[in-house]
Design a protein around this motif. Structure first.
Motif, PDB file in Angstrom:
ATOM      1  N   VAL B  44     -15.513  10.408  14.090  1.00  0.00           N
ATOM      2  CA  VAL B  44     -14.090  10.188  13.722  1.00  0.00           C
ATOM      3  C   VAL B  44     -13.516  11.419  12.805  1.00  0.00           C
ATOM      4  N   GLU B  45     -14.315  11.785  12.211  1.00  0.00           N
ATOM      5  CA  GLU B  45     -13.898  12.912  11.007  1.00  0.00           C
ATOM      6  C   GLU B  45     -12.986  13.894  11.779  1.00  0.00           C
ATOM      7  N   GLY B  46     -13.047  14.323  12.953  1.00  0.00           N
ATOM      8  CA  GLY B  46     -11.889  15.093  13.322  1.00  0.00           C
ATOM      9  C   GLY B  46     -10.671  14.578  13.442  1.00  0.00           C
ATOM     10  N   LEU B  47     -10.591  13.290  13.865  1.00  0.00           N
ATOM     11  CA  LEU B  47      -9.397  12.601  14.058  1.00  0.00           C
ATOM     12  C   LEU B  47      -8.757  12.500  12.731  1.00  0.00           C
ATOM     13  N   VAL B  48      -9.373  12.012  11.421  1.00  0.00           N
ATOM     14  CA  VAL B  48      -9.047  12.138  10.230  1.00  0.00           C
ATOM     15  C   VAL B  48      -8.341  13.642   9.612  1.00  0.00           C
ATOM     16  N   GLN B  49      -9.381  14.430  10.050  1.00  0.00           N
ATOM     17  CA  GLN B  49      -8.901  15.727   9.514  1.00  0.00           C
ATOM     18  C   GLN B  49      -7.427  16.095  10.265  1.00  0.00           C
ATOM     19  N   GLY B  50      -7.395  15.757  11.560  1.00  0.00           N
ATOM     20  CA  GLY B  50      -6.197  16.073  12.304  1.00  0.00           C
ATOM     21  C   GLY B  50      -5.090  15.611  11.657  1.00  0.00           C
ATOM     22  N   ALA B  51      -5.277  14.053  11.295  1.00  0.00           N
ATOM     23  CA  ALA B  51      -4.101  13.435  10.451  1.00  0.00           C
ATOM     24  C   ALA B  51      -3.697  14.121   9.256  1.00  0.00           C
ATOM     25  N   LEU B  52      -4.727  14.523   8.684  1.00  0.00           N
ATOM     26  CA  LEU B  52      -4.466  15.031   7.190  1.00  0.00           C
ATOM     27  C   LEU B  52      -3.549  16.145   7.259  1.00  0.00           C
ATOM     28  N   LYS B  53      -3.489  17.140   8.382  1.00  0.00           N
ATOM     29  CA  LYS B  53      -2.650  17.897   8.691  1.00  0.00           C
ATOM     30  C   LYS B  53      -1.033  17.700   8.362  1.00  0.00           C
ATOM     31  N   ASP B  54      -1.022  16.520   9.025  1.00  0.00           N
ATOM     32  CA  ASP B  54       0.626  15.902   8.979  1.00  0.00           C
ATOM     33  C   ASP B  54       0.959  14.817   8.135  1.00  0.00           C
ATOM     34  N   HIS B  55       0.043  14.311   7.546  1.00  0.00           N
ATOM     35  CA  HIS B  55       0.132  13.084   6.756  1.00  0.00           C
ATOM     36  C   HIS B  55      -0.846  12.844   5.614  1.00  0.00           C
ATOM     37  N   PRO B  56      -0.278  12.571   4.344  1.00  0.00           N
ATOM     38  CA  PRO B  56      -1.014  11.962   3.369  1.00  0.00           C
ATOM     39  C   PRO B  56      -1.986  10.878   3.976  1.00  0.00           C
ATOM     40  N   VAL B  57      -3.388  10.914   3.448  1.00  0.00           N
ATOM     41  CA  VAL B  57      -4.227   9.776   3.884  1.00  0.00           C
ATOM     42  C   VAL B  57      -4.703   9.138   2.644  1.00  0.00           C
ATOM     43  N   TYR B  58      -4.671   8.010   2.451  1.00  0.00           N
ATOM     44  CA  TYR B  58      -5.168   7.278   1.551  1.00  0.00           C
ATOM     45  C   TYR B  58      -6.237   6.241   1.808  1.00  0.00           C
ATOM     46  N   THR B  74     -14.065  12.200   3.598  1.00  0.00           N
ATOM     47  CA  THR B  74     -13.794  13.384   4.013  1.00  0.00           C
ATOM     48  C   THR B  74     -12.762  14.118   3.115  1.00  0.00           C
ATOM     49  N   PRO B  75     -13.003  15.392   3.018  1.00  0.00           N
ATOM     50  CA  PRO B  75     -12.150  15.990   1.798  1.00  0.00           C
ATOM     51  C   PRO B  75     -10.457  15.835   2.380  1.00  0.00           C
ATOM     52  N   GLY B  76      -9.794  15.654   1.200  1.00  0.00           N
ATOM     53  CA  GLY B  76      -8.383  15.509   1.396  1.00  0.00           C
ATOM     54  C   GLY B  76      -7.909  14.011   1.434  1.00  0.00           C
ATOM     55  N   VAL B  77      -9.016  12.975   1.679  1.00  0.00           N
ATOM     56  CA  VAL B  77      -8.481  11.660   1.625  1.00  0.00           C
ATOM     57  C   VAL B  77      -8.371  11.261   0.362  1.00  0.00           C
ATOM     58  N   LYS B  78      -7.027  10.578  -0.132  1.00  0.00           N
ATOM     59  CA  LYS B  78      -7.038  10.272  -1.546  1.00  0.00           C
ATOM     60  C   LYS B  78      -7.605   8.937  -1.660  1.00  0.00           C
ATOM     61  N   VAL B  79      -8.094   8.631  -2.874  1.00  0.00           N
ATOM     62  CA  VAL B  79      -8.620   7.021  -2.992  1.00  0.00           C
ATOM     63  C   VAL B  79      -7.511   6.509  -4.097  1.00  0.00           C
ATOM     64  N   ILE B  80      -7.255   5.458  -3.611  1.00  0.00           N
ATOM     65  CA  ILE B  80      -6.110   4.579  -4.583  1.00  0.00           C
ATOM     66  C   ILE B  80      -6.528   3.198  -5.050  1.00  0.00           C
ATOM     67  N   ASP B  81      -5.978   2.711  -5.794  1.00  0.00           N
ATOM     68  CA  ASP B  81      -6.371   1.428  -6.557  1.00  0.00           C
ATOM     69  C   ASP B  81      -5.113   0.411  -5.770  1.00  0.00           C
ATOM     70  N   TYR B  82      -5.437  -0.820  -6.307  1.00  0.00           N
ATOM     71  CA  TYR B  82      -4.513  -1.718  -5.792  1.00  0.00           C
ATOM     72  C   TYR B  82      -2.992  -1.615  -6.371  1.00  0.00           C
ATOM     73  N   ALA B  83      -2.815  -1.203  -7.658  1.00  0.00           N
ATOM     74  CA  ALA B  83      -1.656  -0.797  -8.234  1.00  0.00           C
ATOM     75  C   ALA B  83      -0.787   0.225  -7.558  1.00  0.00           C
ATOM     76  N   ASP B  84      -1.571   1.374  -6.737  1.00  0.00           N
ATOM     77  CA  ASP B  84      -1.088   2.403  -5.980  1.00  0.00           C
ATOM     78  C   ASP B  84      -0.651   1.693  -4.698  1.00  0.00           C
ATOM     79  N   PHE B  85      -1.412   0.836  -4.133  1.00  0.00           N
ATOM     80  CA  PHE B  85      -1.025   0.224  -2.877  1.00  0.00           C
ATOM     81  C   PHE B  85       0.263  -0.488  -3.033  1.00  0.00           C
ATOM     82  N   VAL B  86       0.372  -1.328  -4.193  1.00  0.00           N
ATOM     83  CA  VAL B  86       1.874  -1.865  -4.346  1.00  0.00           C
ATOM     84  C   VAL B  86       2.946  -0.945  -4.344  1.00  0.00           C
ATOM     85  N   ASP B  87       2.559   0.189  -5.190  1.00  0.00           N
ATOM     86  CA  ASP B  87       3.779   1.239  -5.196  1.00  0.00           C
ATOM     87  C   ASP B  87       3.997   1.900  -3.831  1.00  0.00           C
ATOM     88  N   LEU B  88       2.956   2.229  -3.022  1.00  0.00           N
ATOM     89  CA  LEU B  88       3.297   2.654  -1.801  1.00  0.00           C
ATOM     90  C   LEU B  88       4.247   1.687  -0.915  1.00  0.00           C
TER      91      LEU B  88
END
Lengths: 118, 98
Positions: B44-58, B74-88
């Motif tokens: 599914v890496e291609g699916l995620v890479q495709g998503a990264l072109k149009d969306h921030p992926v966390y 997969t490069p481009g996927v941003k790792v976030i913590d629970y506080a970031d989750f709440v912010d989003l």
């Protein structure tokens, strides 16, 4: 008045999601909101004509679907790709629906105040 | 709109449907089993890479770490913590792809 959309994605009968998704529309019908529902992925089967759940011993959807409109849920959208992928056509559904493409579904989702997924 | 996915893309079509419907630039957050989709080298890496072109992926760090995937995303996927989750969730209306 809030715009509330029920997004149904799970298949009917195998889990309780589809049934709960229908029941909650009836509950929300008691309040002044602008209601709509989307059926996509396996949930498109929830709308199919001819469902007979008598042998399963559970209440089916066919009596409830036609009254959604009376409860204020006037817009029922079906995701075109999900429908076509499962070999269904608009004539297969028990109630009138608006078939919409992915971009259209995405757009109306963005317009909502609240989305409740089932 | 924040699209939250919690099912493995190898088991369910939730991520695929989410990406198909999500409007351009809408953020996508992978939590629970959905983080399996962020692992590098999967089908599914291609699916995620495709998503990264149009969306921030966390992806939620706690779920990534629990599955031993911290070093293989997969490069481009941003790792976030629970506080970031709440912010989003504060910044965007959420839609959860159950």
């Amino acid at each position: 008045m809030a715009k509330i959309m029920f997004v149904n994605r799970n298949a009917p009968h195998g889990t309780i999601y589809a049934w709960e998704g229908l029941e909650v529309v009836l509950i929300f019908g008691a309040y002044e909101n602008e209601l709509s529902a989307v059926y996509m992925d396996d949930a498109v089967f929830s709308l199919k004509k001819g469902q007979d759940t008598s042998a399963l011993g559970i209440k089916g959807f066919l009596q409830t679907l036609p009254v959604l409109e009376d409860y204020g849920c006037e817009k029922i959208y079906v995701d075109k790709e999900s429908m076509e992928k499962r070999g269904l056509k608009v004539d297969d559904f028990a109630i009138p629906v608006e078939v919409m493409d992915s971009a259209g579904i995405g757009k109306i989702m963005e317009e909502q105040d609240v989305i409740l997924p089932f | 709109m924040l699209h939250i996915v919690n099912k493995s893309p190898y088991m369910k079509s939730s991520l695929e449907s989410c990406i198909r419907v999500a409007q351009k630039n809408a953020p996508i957050l992978l939590i629970e089993d959905a983080v399996l989709g962020a692992a590098v080298g999967g089908s599914v890496e291609g699916l995620v890479q495709g998503a990264l072109k149009d969306h921030p992926v966390y992806a939620l760090g706690a779920d990534i770490s629990a599955r031993g995937l911290a070093g293989s995303l997969t490069p481009g996927v941003k790792v976030i913590d629970y506080a970031d989750f709440v912010d989003l969730v504060e910044q965007h209306k959420p839609m959860t792809w159950l």
